[in-house]
Design a protein around this motif. Structure first.
Motif, mmCIF file in Angstrom:
data_model
loop_
_atom_site.group_PDB
_atom_site.id
_atom_site.type_symbol
_atom_site.label_atom_id
_atom_site.label_comp_id
_atom_site.label_asym_id
_atom_site.label_seq_id
_atom_site.Cartn_x
_atom_site.Cartn_y
_atom_site.Cartn_z
ATOM 1 N N LEU A 160 5.415 -12.980 -0.275
ATOM 2 C CA LEU A 160 4.664 -13.899 0.370
ATOM 3 C C LEU A 160 4.292 -13.668 1.937
ATOM 4 O O LEU A 160 5.488 -13.070 2.673
ATOM 5 C CB LEU A 160 5.414 -15.175 0.193
ATOM 6 N N THR A 161 3.160 -13.819 2.212
ATOM 7 C CA THR A 161 2.880 -13.029 3.802
ATOM 8 C C THR A 161 2.441 -14.263 4.580
ATOM 9 O O THR A 161 1.611 -15.151 4.018
ATOM 10 C CB THR A 161 1.597 -11.912 3.662
ATOM 11 N N ALA A 162 2.864 -14.570 5.708
ATOM 12 C CA ALA A 162 2.612 -15.747 6.631
ATOM 13 C C ALA A 162 1.660 -15.241 7.757
ATOM 14 O O ALA A 162 2.162 -14.201 8.381
ATOM 15 C CB ALA A 162 3.847 -16.510 6.969
ATOM 16 N N PHE A 163 0.956 -16.193 8.276
ATOM 17 C CA PHE A 163 0.182 -16.070 9.442
ATOM 18 C C PHE A 163 0.292 -17.111 10.311
ATOM 19 O O PHE A 163 0.071 -18.316 9.904
ATOM 20 C CB PHE A 163 -1.357 -15.850 9.028
ATOM 21 N N ASP A 164 0.102 -17.123 11.852
ATOM 22 C CA ASP A 164 0.007 -18.264 12.589
ATOM 23 C C ASP A 164 -1.597 -18.552 12.377
ATOM 24 O O ASP A 164 -2.666 -17.566 12.528
ATOM 25 C CB ASP A 164 0.339 -17.904 14.016
ATOM 26 N N ILE A 165 -1.908 -19.710 12.366
ATOM 27 C CA ILE A 165 -3.144 -20.286 12.587
ATOM 28 C C ILE A 165 -3.515 -20.493 14.006
ATOM 29 O O ILE A 165 -3.171 -21.239 14.768
ATOM 30 C CB ILE A 165 -3.532 -21.585 11.754
ATOM 31 N N ASP A 166 -4.716 -19.749 14.351
ATOM 32 C CA ASP A 166 -4.895 -19.811 15.727
ATOM 33 C C ASP A 166 -5.817 -20.998 16.089
ATOM 34 O O ASP A 166 -6.451 -21.429 15.236
ATOM 35 C CB ASP A 166 -5.648 -18.629 16.430
ATOM 36 N N ALA A 167 -6.068 -21.377 17.463
ATOM 37 C CA ALA A 167 -6.892 -22.387 17.661
ATOM 38 C C ALA A 167 -8.207 -22.302 17.262
ATOM 39 O O ALA A 167 -8.900 -23.495 17.162
ATOM 40 C CB ALA A 167 -6.824 -22.555 19.611
ATOM 41 N N ASP A 168 -8.800 -21.325 17.239
ATOM 42 C CA ASP A 168 -10.327 -20.971 16.603
ATOM 43 C C ASP A 168 -10.321 -20.477 15.297
ATOM 44 O O ASP A 168 -11.506 -20.192 14.909
ATOM 45 C CB ASP A 168 -10.859 -19.647 17.611
ATOM 46 N N GLY A 169 -9.074 -20.679 14.571
ATOM 47 C CA GLY A 169 -9.167 -20.578 13.205
ATOM 48 C C GLY A 169 -8.612 -19.046 12.527
ATOM 49 O O GLY A 169 -8.452 -18.794 11.238
ATOM 50 N N GLY A 170 -8.516 -18.496 13.570
ATOM 51 C CA GLY A 170 -8.293 -16.965 13.480
ATOM 52 C C GLY A 170 -6.882 -17.007 12.918
ATOM 53 O O GLY A 170 -5.807 -17.911 13.054
ATOM 54 N N LEU A 171 -6.211 -15.681 12.631
ATOM 55 C CA LEU A 171 -4.981 -15.584 11.959
ATOM 56 C C LEU A 171 -4.370 -14.536 12.783
ATOM 57 O O LEU A 171 -4.877 -13.661 13.058
ATOM 58 C CB LEU A 171 -4.913 -15.078 10.598
#
Length: 279
Positions: free
Chosen positions: A168-179
């Motif tokens: 399972l891989t996680a990403f932060d969700i940035d303010a502009d929707g980017g990862l």
């Protein structure tokens, strides 16, 4: 083996379970149907799209989104039952898979990177972000069969099951929707995680087709609970009145015979921790 209740049987390739507004929704990919199941056992077809895969999510306004993988479209189900185009994805590829929507309206759709149905060799997959204006852009690449996705309750993190990466891989969700800040959330050993969901303690349930089970893990990979089935588990979702019903869609993996009437079932078992996050 955990005690499992059977809600429906005789379905085809069942996937994409979602608890929404008091009902369980799931897709029968081989029948090209999205089905809603009531807790009294009644069910109805709410949409038909000639697509495989066929995954769903909901916008904040209650409208269902459907991934028309065959045509490379993200569709929206209107109150009158009509389907309209939310976004064009065909310019970024064909063969779309799962979808997740966060509380701010960011839409994520993943692409496994190859056509497994015709025997193409595995290739890196990716995740795209769809904005409010329908624009689509790749926000994460180089993934080993990206599959189920879920968003944490604080809308800060997107977790993606990499089936061929056994993780399972996680990403932060940035303010502009980017990862950003890509990281391994949990290694899954010999398991190939498919559909996933998150609970209120921050653990993830994932389904595994080959090992015929659903597994609850915490960040770092510690296994907390396992639910065994007698056929492949494709995806799971937490729901029910108190959020403590783990719904499982399961079937025997034997393409191309996975058409109704088939081995697809909707199952459930009771767990101690309710669902959280999205879907």
């Amino acid at each position: 083996m955990s005690e499992l209740r059977t809600w429906l049987t005789g379905r085809g390739l069942v996937e994409s379970p979602r608890w929404h507004d008091g009902r369980l929704y799931f897709s029968d990919w081989s029948a090209h149907e999205v089905i809603a199941l009531d807790l009294d056992g009644e069910h109805e077809v709410v949409a038909r799209v000639d697509s495989l895969p066929l995954c769903t999510a909901w916008r904040a306004d209650g409208r269902m989104l459907l991934v028309d993988s065959a045509r490379g479209l993200l569709l929206r189900l209107e109150p009158d039952g009509s389907l309209v185009t939310q976004a064009e994805l065909s310019g970024l590829g064909r063969g779309w898979n799962d979808i997740a929507v966060d509380g701010r309206g960011n839409i994520y759709v993943d692409h496994i990177g190859f056509d497994m149905m015709v025997g193409e060799a595995p290739a890196p997959g990716y995740v795209v972000h769809v904005g409010p204006d329908g624009s689509a852009r790749e926000v994460a690449g180089g993934m080993a069969f990206p599959n189920g996705m879920a968003v944490t309750p604080d809308d800060a993190t997107l977790i993606v099951a990499e089936s061929y990466g056994n993780r399972l891989t996680a990403f932060d969700i940035d303010a502009d929707g980017g990862l950003s800040n890509r990281r391994v959330w949990a290694e899954t050993g010999e398991d190939h995680p498919d559909g996933i969901c998150i609970d209120a303690e921050g653990a993830v349930w994932y389904a595994d087709v080959g090992n015929r089970r659903c597994v609850r893990v915490r960040e770092g990979g510690e296994v907390l609970q396992t639910v065994e089935a007698d056929r492949g588990c494709f995806a799971c979702a937490l729901g029910g009145p108190d959020g403590k019903t783990l719904f499982i869609v399961a079937a025997e993996w034997r393409l191309p015979e996975m058409v109704p009437p088939g081995t697809g079932q909707v199952l459930s078992t009771q767990v101690d921790v309710p669902g959280a996050g999205r879907p």
